[in-house]
Enzyme design. Structure first.
Site, PDB file in Angstrom:
ATOM      1  N   LYS A  29      18.337  -9.568 -44.732  1.00 15.99           N
ATOM      2  CA  LYS A  29      18.506 -10.165 -43.409  1.00 15.99           C
ATOM      3  C   LYS A  29      18.348 -11.678 -43.571  1.00 15.99           C
ATOM      4  O   LYS A  29      17.606 -12.350 -42.835  1.00 15.99           O
ATOM      5  CB  LYS A  29      17.431  -9.537 -42.491  1.00 15.99           C
ATOM      6  CG  LYS A  29      17.592  -9.781 -41.032  1.00 15.99           C
ATOM      7  CD  LYS A  29      18.741  -9.048 -40.372  1.00 15.99           C
ATOM      8  CE  LYS A  29      18.877  -9.569 -38.949  1.00 15.99           C
ATOM      9  NZ  LYS A  29      20.221  -9.511 -38.404  1.00 15.99           N
ATOM     10  N   TYR A  68       5.348  -4.434 -45.347  1.00 16.69           N
ATOM     11  CA  TYR A  68       4.556  -3.239 -45.658  1.00 16.69           C
ATOM     12  C   TYR A  68       3.380  -3.517 -46.587  1.00 16.69           C
ATOM     13  O   TYR A  68       2.650  -2.610 -46.948  1.00 16.69           O
ATOM     14  CB  TYR A  68       5.438  -2.169 -46.309  1.00 16.69           C
ATOM     15  CG  TYR A  68       6.210  -1.336 -45.320  1.00 16.69           C
ATOM     16  CD1 TYR A  68       6.589  -1.863 -44.097  1.00 16.69           C
ATOM     17  CD2 TYR A  68       6.556  -0.031 -45.611  1.00 16.69           C
ATOM     18  CE1 TYR A  68       7.311  -1.125 -43.194  1.00 16.69           C
ATOM     19  CE2 TYR A  68       7.280   0.727 -44.706  1.00 16.69           C
ATOM     20  CZ  TYR A  68       7.654   0.171 -43.500  1.00 16.69           C
ATOM     21  OH  TYR A  68       8.365   0.913 -42.618  1.00 16.69           O
ATOM     22  N   ASP A 106      13.487   1.209 -45.926  1.00 17.66           N
ATOM     23  CA  ASP A 106      12.844   2.314 -45.206  1.00 17.66           C
ATOM     24  C   ASP A 106      13.806   2.868 -44.159  1.00 17.66           C
ATOM     25  O   ASP A 106      14.071   4.070 -44.092  1.00 17.66           O
ATOM     26  CB  ASP A 106      11.566   1.779 -44.547  1.00 17.66           C
ATOM     27  CG  ASP A 106      10.671   2.892 -44.052  1.00 17.66           C
ATOM     28  OD1 ASP A 106      10.972   4.069 -44.327  1.00 17.66           O
ATOM     29  OD2 ASP A 106       9.666   2.591 -43.387  1.00 17.66           O
ATOM     30  N   ASP A 138      22.035  -5.465 -40.726  1.00 21.87           N
ATOM     31  CA  ASP A 138      22.598  -4.827 -39.524  1.00 21.87           C
ATOM     32  C   ASP A 138      24.062  -4.440 -39.754  1.00 21.87           C
ATOM     33  O   ASP A 138      24.497  -3.344 -39.384  1.00 21.87           O
ATOM     34  CB  ASP A 138      22.442  -5.714 -38.279  1.00 21.87           C
ATOM     35  CG  ASP A 138      22.691  -7.184 -38.542  1.00 21.87           C
ATOM     36  OD1 ASP A 138      22.560  -7.601 -39.703  1.00 21.87           O
ATOM     37  OD2 ASP A 138      23.022  -7.922 -37.611  1.00 21.87           O
TER      38      ASP A 138
END
Ligand code: NAP
Length: 418
Positions: A229, A162, A306, A282
């Protein structure tokens, strides 16, 4: 401070700072307020009335919030002229008075500014987006046990994908970069790719995790989970996890226990210690649906945060009651998480809950927790009585639909009766 087109009130005082960065709050703090566009003025009016009732109930005339109206978005263009979406006056007001509240702002189409919200976060270095997510009794939810979710998400606000470092497919810059990565590093990238860069720094990651741990310790929460992640993106997301553990170990050693250390304590968290663990993003989405009560405070990079914030908000009934704040040191801005919902502008219809609960976060930040608790319990009673705005009414059976201002009046009645 000289302002161009706004004048600060004279019946309040400035919030100041201690040398350690904590704030000193006077009894009548001046708070800059951006009402916002679309439904912003409706929810701002309702929020102001509820806050005034709660502060007066708890403190009588000893304390009050003194509002300083400043502008951004469409209202700024009207007040300051064409293309002035975010005037210097507004930035200076937040810098001078430190804590501000904000309604939603419409994103300018075209013009020189990509997003006013992003600009505010960057200029004021509001590096943590803080989103508490919990269920309120009676709110319709898509899951069976919404009460089991009660988390506070700290999302890094200034880095990651971002950051805005992006090059369009086919552009000279994208081609230059691709050629460089191919020739210098042997990277395998198709020439017809768009390119986005994902920087994540030690400083940016550590200060975010530090704020989450400090919050968890202060509020006596059970755990801080680093969500990343890192199994795939080792030097950004994986590094975020490693730097997060480093902060926990180096700066809070006597107050925390890491999940990897639990074996020596029989698999249990020792009394009085804050658990620090990590989860892959995840898996975390699944965990928050299947075992939500195992999680408490979450610290995560920008993009994961987000997605996770809105997914959690959906689990407890949607954005209408989801508060948020963008916090840095020393500035903090408390704001509704939804947009301007233009089709409901000036109709006195919309749910003011998101801004109101953001204002409760602001009261906590000021150390006026008692007022915040009174607002929450009065809001809960109002929802339990099924006197709710259209968005909740349409999903509940036997509910009475009330306007934004009536909803505020019901909450105020409960405050006064407390
Ligand atoms: P939106 O304004 O959040 O509204 C989308 C829908 O969400 C509304 O039509 C309404 O659904 C529901 N909703 C939003 N706020 C609600 C509330 N307080 N109570 C009940 N329902 C609520 O999203 P958008 O239409 O995509 O965006 C409109 C403008 O807002 C855009 O210019 C966007 O850039 C901007 N925006 C600003 C911010 C911000 O300032 N932080 C955030 C997001 C978007 P129903 O019609 O189904 O009732």
């Amino acid at each position: 401070m000289a302002y161009e087109r706004v004048t600060p009130p004279t019946n309040g005082d400035k919030i100041t700072m201690n040398p350690d960065g904590s704030i000193i709050v006077p009894d009548h703090p001046i708070i800059p307020r951006i009402a916002g566009d679309g439904i912003g003025p409706d929810i701002t009016r309702a929020t102001e009335r509820v806050l005034a009732a709660a502060v007066s109930k708890v403190y009588g005339t000893k304390k009050s919030l003194v509002w300083f109206d400043v502008y951004a978005g469409d209202a700024s263009v009207k007040h300051y002229g064409e293309n002035v979406w975010l005037p210097d006056d507004t930035i200076e007001a937040v810098k001078e008075f430190k804590v501000a509240i904000k309604g939603p702002l419409s994103t300018p189409v075209g013009g020189g500014i990509r997003s006013i919200n992003v600009a505010l976060r960057q200029i004021l270095d509001l590096y943590a987006c803080v989103r508490p997510v919990r269920w309120f009794n009676g709110v319709p939810s898509p899951v069976k046990e919404p009460q089991k979710l009660d988390v506070v998400i700290f999302r890094e606000n200034t880095e990651d994908i971002y950051k805005g470092i992006e090059y369009k497919e086919g552009s000279e810059k994208a081609h230059k970069l691709i050629n460089y990565l191919k020739s210098e590093f042997g990277a395998d990238i198709a020439m017809d790719s768009g390119i986005g860069i994902k920087p994540m720094s030690v400083t940016g990651s550590k200060r975010l995790v530090r704020m989450a741990i400090e919050y968890a310790l202060e509020k006596k929460r059970r755990s801080v989970t680093l969500v990343h992640k890192g199994n795939i993106m080792k030097f950004t997301e994986g590094a975020f996890r490693d730097w997060g553990y480093e902060v926990a170990r180096d700066e809070f050693r006597d107050k925390v226990v890491l999940e990897s250390e639990l074996e020596q304590f029989g698999g249990k968290v020792p009394a009085g210690k804050l658990l620090i663990n990590d989860r892959i993003a995840d898996a975390m989405f699944q965990q928050l649906l299947l075992r939500p009560d195992e999680y408490d405070v979450i610290a995560t990079p920008n993009l994961n945060g987000d997605y996770l914030s809105d997914a959690c908000a959906a689990q407890v009934g949607g954005l209408g009651l989801a508060p948020g704040a963008n916090i840095g040191r020393p500035y903090a801005m408390f704001e509704a998480t939804h947009g301007t919902a233009p089709k409901y502008a000036d109709k006195d219809m919309i749910n003011p809950g998101s801004l109101l609960l953001s204002a409760v976060m602001m009261l906590d930040h000021l150390g006026w927790d008692e007022c915040g608790k009174l607002i929450i319990s009065s809001l809960e009673k109002t929802i339990e009585a099924k006197t709710v705005t259209y968005d909740l009414e349409r999903q509940m059976t036997g509910a009475t639909k009330v306007s934004t201002s009536q909803f505020a009046t019901h909450i105020i009645e409960k405050i006064n009766a407390a």
